[in-house]
Design an enzyme around this catalytic site. Structure first.
Site, PDB file in Angstrom:
ATOM      1  N   GLY A  16       0.824  -1.212   0.000  1.00  0.00           N
ATOM      2  CA  GLY A  16       0.000   0.000   0.000  1.00  0.00           C
ATOM      3  C   GLY A  16       0.859   1.262   0.000  1.00  0.00           C
ATOM      4  CG  ASP A  65      -6.156  -7.751  -4.700  1.00  0.00           C
ATOM      5  OD1 ASP A  65      -5.950  -7.584  -3.488  1.00  0.00           O
ATOM      6  OD2 ASP A  65      -7.288  -7.966  -5.181  1.00  0.00           O
ATOM      7  CG  ASN A  87       0.519   1.118   4.885  1.00  0.00           C
ATOM      8  OD1 ASN A  87       0.135   1.790   5.831  1.00  0.00           O
ATOM      9  ND2 ASN A  87       0.276   1.478   3.616  1.00  0.00           N
ATOM     10  CE1 TYR A 125      -9.228  -0.446   8.559  1.00  0.00           C
ATOM     11  CE2 TYR A 125      -9.773   0.331  10.760  1.00  0.00           C
ATOM     12  CZ  TYR A 125      -8.913   0.312   9.671  1.00  0.00           C
ATOM     13  OH  TYR A 125      -7.746   1.035   9.707  1.00  0.00           O
TER      14      TYR A 125
HETATM   15  P1  NAP Z   1      -5.103   5.032   2.045  1.00  0.00           P
HETATM   16  O1  NAP Z   1      -4.614   6.428   1.993  1.00  0.00           O
HETATM   17  O2  NAP Z   1      -6.527   4.734   1.722  1.00  0.00           O
HETATM   18  O3  NAP Z   1      -4.140   4.130   1.125  1.00  0.00           O
HETATM   19  C1  NAP Z   1      -4.376   2.754   1.050  1.00  0.00           C
HETATM   20  C2  NAP Z   1      -3.207   2.072   0.363  1.00  0.00           C
HETATM   21  O4  NAP Z   1      -3.452   0.656   0.367  1.00  0.00           O
HETATM   22  C3  NAP Z   1      -3.052   2.489  -1.081  1.00  0.00           C
HETATM   23  O5  NAP Z   1      -1.687   2.448  -1.406  1.00  0.00           O
HETATM   24  C4  NAP Z   1      -3.783   1.380  -1.830  1.00  0.00           C
HETATM   25  O6  NAP Z   1      -3.324   1.191  -3.159  1.00  0.00           O
HETATM   26  C5  NAP Z   1      -3.397   0.187  -0.976  1.00  0.00           C
HETATM   27  N1  NAP Z   1      -4.322  -0.930  -1.135  1.00  0.00           N
HETATM   28  C6  NAP Z   1      -5.627  -0.998  -0.801  1.00  0.00           C
HETATM   29  N2  NAP Z   1      -6.136  -2.195  -1.104  1.00  0.00           N
HETATM   30  C7  NAP Z   1      -5.124  -2.905  -1.644  1.00  0.00           C
HETATM   31  C8  NAP Z   1      -5.008  -4.215  -2.172  1.00  0.00           C
HETATM   32  N3  NAP Z   1      -6.035  -5.053  -2.193  1.00  0.00           N
HETATM   33  N4  NAP Z   1      -3.805  -4.593  -2.666  1.00  0.00           N
HETATM   34  C9  NAP Z   1      -2.741  -3.768  -2.657  1.00  0.00           C
HETATM   35  N5  NAP Z   1      -2.794  -2.526  -2.172  1.00  0.00           N
HETATM   36  C10 NAP Z   1      -3.964  -2.097  -1.677  1.00  0.00           C
HETATM   37  O7  NAP Z   1      -4.860   4.394   3.511  1.00  0.00           O
HETATM   38  P2  NAP Z   1      -4.058   4.960   4.769  1.00  0.00           P
HETATM   39  O8  NAP Z   1      -4.965   5.852   5.528  1.00  0.00           O
HETATM   40  O9  NAP Z   1      -2.712   5.432   4.367  1.00  0.00           O
HETATM   41  O10 NAP Z   1      -3.945   3.619   5.633  1.00  0.00           O
HETATM   42  C11 NAP Z   1      -2.802   2.783   5.568  1.00  0.00           C
HETATM   43  C12 NAP Z   1      -2.950   1.713   6.644  1.00  0.00           C
HETATM   44  O11 NAP Z   1      -3.094   2.324   7.923  1.00  0.00           O
HETATM   45  C13 NAP Z   1      -4.195   0.847   6.460  1.00  0.00           C
HETATM   46  O12 NAP Z   1      -3.894  -0.492   6.812  1.00  0.00           O
HETATM   47  C14 NAP Z   1      -5.180   1.419   7.433  1.00  0.00           C
HETATM   48  O13 NAP Z   1      -6.136   0.484   7.857  1.00  0.00           O
HETATM   49  C15 NAP Z   1      -4.258   1.842   8.553  1.00  0.00           C
HETATM   50  N6  NAP Z   1      -4.806   2.879   9.413  1.00  0.00           N
HETATM   51  C16 NAP Z   1      -5.135   4.097   8.899  1.00  0.00           C
HETATM   52  C17 NAP Z   1      -5.675   5.064   9.723  1.00  0.00           C
HETATM   53  C18 NAP Z   1      -6.045   6.435   9.222  1.00  0.00           C
HETATM   54  O14 NAP Z   1      -6.601   7.223  10.034  1.00  0.00           O
HETATM   55  N7  NAP Z   1      -5.765   6.793   7.993  1.00  0.00           N
HETATM   56  C19 NAP Z   1      -5.890   4.780  11.085  1.00  0.00           C
HETATM   57  C20 NAP Z   1      -5.563   3.520  11.568  1.00  0.00           C
HETATM   58  C21 NAP Z   1      -5.012   2.580  10.722  1.00  0.00           C
HETATM   59  P3  NAP Z   1      -4.014   1.997  -4.423  1.00  0.00           P
HETATM   60  O15 NAP Z   1      -3.545   3.420  -4.329  1.00  0.00           O
HETATM   61  O16 NAP Z   1      -3.475   1.291  -5.601  1.00  0.00           O
HETATM   62  O17 NAP Z   1      -5.502   1.878  -4.241  1.00  0.00           O
END
Ligand code: NAP
Length: 245
Positions: free
Chosen positions: A11, A62, A89, A154
Site C-alpha cells: 500500500g 492485489d 500497510n 475493519y
Molecule cells: P489510504 O490512503 O486509503 O491508502 C491505502 C493504500 O493501500 C493504497 O496504497 C492502496 O493502493 C493500498 N491498497 C488498498 N487495497 C489494496 C489491495 N487489495 N492490494 C494492494 N494494495 C492495496 O490508507 P491509509 O490511511 O494510508 O492507511 C494505511 C494503513 O493504515 C491501512 O492499513 C489502514 O487500515 C491503517 N490505518 C489508517 C488510519 C487512518 O486514520 N488513515 C488509522 C488507523 C489505521 P491503491 O492506491 O493502488 O488503491
C-alpha cells in the site's frame, strides 16, 4: 541506519504507505512497494522515495490474492536480491452498521487487511528463517483494540492482525526475527478525508489533531533498526491519546 537493507511496503502509493516508503528510503533502505493500481500517486511515491538516492520500485498487486503476492515477491527477490524488512500497510475500509453489511463487504475488508498480511508474511518467512534475521511491522488500528461501531469488518480484521503479529513474534523470535504492530488512531490520509473537519472527533483526541503519516512512518523505521532488536510481539498505539485510559 538501514543502509543496504531492502524494505517491502504494501500500500505504498498513498497516505501512510507513501510516508513509509519515503522514510525508509531516507533511512538508507532500498524500497519495493506494492499497490493495487498503477496510478500517478504510485509514480509520485517512486519518484519521491527514489530522490533519497536509493532504489525504489513499484509492483502492482492485489495483496488479498495469494498468487499475485507470490508472483510480486518473486520479482522483488529477482530484482533486489533479498528482503530484510516487511511492512504490511495496505488496508481498506467499508464502514456501515452490521445490519446492512453484506457478506462480500465483510469478506473484502478481511481479505485485504488480514489475509493480505498473511500472504506477504508467507513469502518472507523462509527467507528470514534462512538468514536468521528480519523485521515485520504490521499496521493495525485502534479499532482492532477497542472496536468501533460501523466498523465490525475493519475492527475484526485489525484485531486479527494483532493476534497474527503476536503469534509470529512467538514463532520466529528464536530465529532473531521480530514482528510488531502499530495501531494508529486518526491519520491525515484519503481514508479519513471524509471526516477530517469534525470538531467532535478533534475534541476526543487529547493532542487535538490527526497524526501525520510521517509520524507513523518514523515509528516503523525505528522498529526496523538495530536499536529495536529486543522489541517483538508489541502493539504500539499512535493515536494522540485517543484511547488512553
Ligand atoms: P489510504 O490512503 O486509503 O491508502 C491505502 C493504500 O493501500 C493504497 O496504497 C492502496 O493502493 C493500498 N491498497 C488498498 N487495497 C489494496 C489491495 N487489495 N492490494 C494492494 N494494495 C492495496 O490508507 P491509509 O490511511 O494510508 O492507511 C494505511 C494503513 O493504515 C491501512 O492499513 C489502514 O487500515 C491503517 N490505518 C489508517 C488510519 C487512518 O486514520 N488513515 C488509522 C488507523 C489505521 P491503491 O492506491 O493502488 O488503491
Amino acid at each position: 541506519m538501514l543502509n543496504g537493507k531492502v524494505a517491502v511496503v504494501t500500500g505504498g502509493s498513498r497516505g501512510i504507505g507513501r510516508a513509509l516508503c519515503i522514510s525508509f528510503a531516507k533511512a538508507g533502505a532500498d524500497v519495493a512497494f506494492l499497490c493495487r493500481r498503477d496510478s500517478e500517486e504510485a509514480a509520485a511515491t517512486r519518484e519521491e522515495a527514489g530522490a533519497a538516492g536509493v532504489r525504489c520500485e513499484k509492483y502492482i498487486c492485489d495483496v488479498s490474492d495469494f498468487d499475485e503476492v507470490k508472483a510480486a515477491f518473486e520479482k522483488i527477490i529477482a530484482e533486489f536480491g533479498t528482503v530484510d524488512i516487511l511492512v504490511n500497510n495496505a488496508g481498506v475500509t467499508c464502514d456501515k452498521l452490521l445490519l446492512s453489511m453484506k457478506p462480500e463487504e465483510f469478506d473484502r475488508v478481511v481479505k485485504t487487511n488480514l489475509y493480505g498480511t498473511f500472504n506477504t508474511i508467507k513469502q518472507v518467512y523462509p527467507i528470514f528463517c534462512r538468514k536468521r534475521s528480519g523485521r515485520i511491522i504490521n499496521i493495525s488500528s485502534v479499532s482492532g483494540i477497542i472496536g468501533n461501531a460501523g466498523q465490525a469488518n475493519y475492527s475484526a480484521s485489525k484485531a486479527g492482525v494483532i493476534a497474527l503479529t503476536k503469534s509470529i513474534a512467538k514463532e520466529l523470535g528464536p530465529r532473531n526475527i521480530t514482528c510488531n504492530a502499530i495501531a494508529p488512531g486518526f491519520v491525515e490520509t484519503d481514508m479519513t478525508a471524509a471526516f477530517a473537519a469534525s470538531d467532535e472527533i478533534l475534541k476526543s483526541i487529547p493532542i487535538r489533531r490527526f497524526a501525520r503519516p510521517e509520524e507513523i512512518a518514523s515509528l516503523a523505521v525505528y522498529l526496523a533498526g538495530d536499536d529495536a532488536a529486543c522489541i517483538t510481539g508489541s502493539v504500539f498505539t499512535a493515536d494522540g491519546g485517543l484511547t488512553c485510559r
